[in-house]
Design a protein around this motif. Structure first.
Motif, short mmCIF file in Angstrom:
data_model
loop_
_atom_site.label_atom_id
_atom_site.label_comp_id
_atom_site.label_asym_id
_atom_site.label_seq_id
_atom_site.Cartn_x
_atom_site.Cartn_y
_atom_site.Cartn_z
N TRP A 119 0.78 -1.07 0.29
CA TRP A 119 -0.05 0.02 -0.39
C TRP A 119 0.96 1.46 0.28
O TRP A 119 0.30 1.66 -0.57
N PRO A 120 1.97 1.06 0.34
CA PRO A 120 3.02 2.64 0.60
C PRO A 120 2.89 3.30 -1.20
O PRO A 120 3.31 4.46 -1.50
N VAL A 121 2.79 1.98 -1.61
CA VAL A 121 3.54 2.06 -2.90
C VAL A 121 2.45 2.59 -4.10
O VAL A 121 2.48 3.86 -4.60
N GLY A 122 0.94 2.29 -3.54
CA GLY A 122 -0.02 2.24 -4.38
C GLY A 122 -0.02 3.88 -3.87
O GLY A 122 -0.37 5.13 -4.82
N LEU A 123 0.14 4.10 -3.19
CA LEU A 123 -0.27 5.86 -1.87
C LEU A 123 0.95 6.59 -3.00
O LEU A 123 0.13 8.12 -2.82
N MET A 124 2.00 6.12 -3.05
CA MET A 124 3.52 7.24 -3.46
C MET A 124 3.34 7.64 -5.04
O MET A 124 2.93 8.01 -5.68
N CYS A 125 2.19 6.13 -5.62
CA CYS A 125 1.45 6.39 -6.65
C CYS A 125 0.25 7.89 -6.89
O CYS A 125 -0.20 8.31 -7.91
N VAL A 126 -1.02 7.82 -5.90
CA VAL A 126 -1.16 8.36 -5.85
C VAL A 126 -1.35 9.38 -5.47
O VAL A 126 -1.67 10.63 -6.39
N GLY A 127 -0.26 9.80 -4.50
CA GLY A 127 0.03 10.94 -4.67
C GLY A 127 1.32 11.71 -6.13
O GLY A 127 0.67 13.02 -6.30
N THR A 128 1.80 11.65 -6.26
CA THR A 128 1.95 11.63 -7.58
C THR A 128 0.77 11.83 -8.60
O THR A 128 1.50 12.75 -8.59
N TRP A 129 0.08 11.54 -8.91
CA TRP A 129 -1.12 11.85 -9.55
C TRP A 129 -1.46 13.15 -9.25
O TRP A 129 -1.70 13.86 -10.13
N GLY A 130 -2.08 13.03 -8.04
CA GLY A 130 -3.07 14.17 -7.17
C GLY A 130 -1.92 15.33 -7.51
O GLY A 130 -2.17 16.31 -7.99
N LEU A 131 -0.30 15.24 -7.30
CA LEU A 131 0.62 16.62 -7.48
C LEU A 131 0.54 17.34 -8.89
O LEU A 131 0.33 18.09 -9.27
N VAL A 132 1.25 16.48 -9.70
CA VAL A 132 0.89 16.91 -11.00
C VAL A 132 -0.55 16.95 -11.75
O VAL A 132 -0.41 18.21 -12.41
N VAL A 133 -1.55 16.59 -11.03
CA VAL A 133 -2.91 16.80 -11.28
C VAL A 133 -3.49 18.28 -10.98
O VAL A 133 -3.70 18.96 -11.75
N TRP A 134 -3.01 18.52 -9.55
CA TRP A 134 -2.97 19.78 -9.49
C TRP A 134 -2.38 20.98 -9.34
O TRP A 134 -2.59 21.86 -10.68
N CYS A 135 -1.31 20.46 -10.65
CA CYS A 135 0.50 21.61 -10.93
C CYS A 135 -0.41 21.40 -12.41
O CYS A 135 -0.70 22.96 -13.10
N SER A 136 -1.33 20.52 -12.92
CA SER A 136 -1.40 21.03 -14.76
C SER A 136 -2.01 20.97 -14.88
O SER A 136 -2.71 21.26 -16.09
N ARG A 137 -3.97 20.37 -14.02
CA ARG A 137 -4.55 20.16 -14.49
C ARG A 137 -5.26 19.08 -15.70
O ARG A 137 -6.34 19.25 -16.49
N PHE A 138 -4.64 18.51 -15.83
CA PHE A 138 -4.36 17.16 -16.28
C PHE A 138 -4.17 15.64 -15.81
O PHE A 138 -3.68 15.18 -16.14
N SER A 139 -5.27 15.17 -16.28
CA SER A 139 -5.46 13.82 -15.59
C SER A 139 -4.55 12.83 -15.84
O SER A 139 -4.38 11.90 -15.29
#
Length: 194
Positions: A119-139
């Protein structure tokens, strides 16, 4: 070896249940494989039927990845067993035998498998996705960056052998998003909320 093959077949069959198609049929919505973006995934279901249908699709796709991997870890936690199971359920989602081999892009199912694996690896992936989407607005860009970094996270957190199946899934994820990559390069990819 025989146990691995049998369980991989089981995982592939679990992955082959298309949550998007099932949810749309139950909700009386159009087939997501023939409507909208024609991708049987949560984003297309969101456009066709709203948030509730999309959340049901997302949860269904993620659980498909979680369940076989959790069972596999109980049977044999070795990466040589769990890794092929992860890839099998993922391929079942991409190419579902029960739905004419027309599957989704695999983000939620891959995430579910990774969360079940560690689960920590999964959360890292979710966090990466969220950070990139927050910065770029591209899902889609968030999914692409998370997919590219997922094998790195798996290799750093776990035995390097677990990074191999994650790398295989990442390659497929990038390939399935080739249309999104093209639109991103052309400046034609829609932003979140548009």
């Amino acid at each position: 070896m025989l146990t691995t093959l049998i369980f991989c077949l089981f995982a592939y069959c679990i992955g082959s249940f298309s949550s998007a198609v099932i949810v749309c049929r139950l909700a009386g919505l159009p087939d997501p494989r023939t409507t909208g973006s024609k991708n049987p995934g949560a984003t297309n279901v969101l456009r066709l039927g709203g948030k509730k249908a999309a959340v049901a699709t997302l949860l269904g796709d993620a659980l498909k990845g979680v369940i076989p991997v959790l069972i596999a870890l109980q049977i044999n936690p070795a990466p040589e067993f769990v890794g092929p199971v992860m890839v099998s359920v993922f391929l079942g989602h991409l190419y579902p035998v029960f739905f004419g081999f027309q599957g989704g892009k695999g983000v939620a199912t891959a995430l579910g498998a990774i969360l079940a694996m560690a689960w920590p690896v999964g959360l890292m992936c979710v966090g990466t996705w969220g950070l990139v989407v927050w910065c770029s607005r591209f899902s889609s860009l968030g999914a692409l960056v998370a997919a590219a970094l997922a094998p790195v996270y798996a290799g750093l957190w776990l035995d390097i052998k677990f990074a191999i199946p994650v790398f295989v899934m990442s390659i497929f994820l990038l390939w399935r998003h080739r249309g999104n990559i093209k639109r991103l390069l052309q400046g034609a990819e829609p932003r979140v909320g548009k």
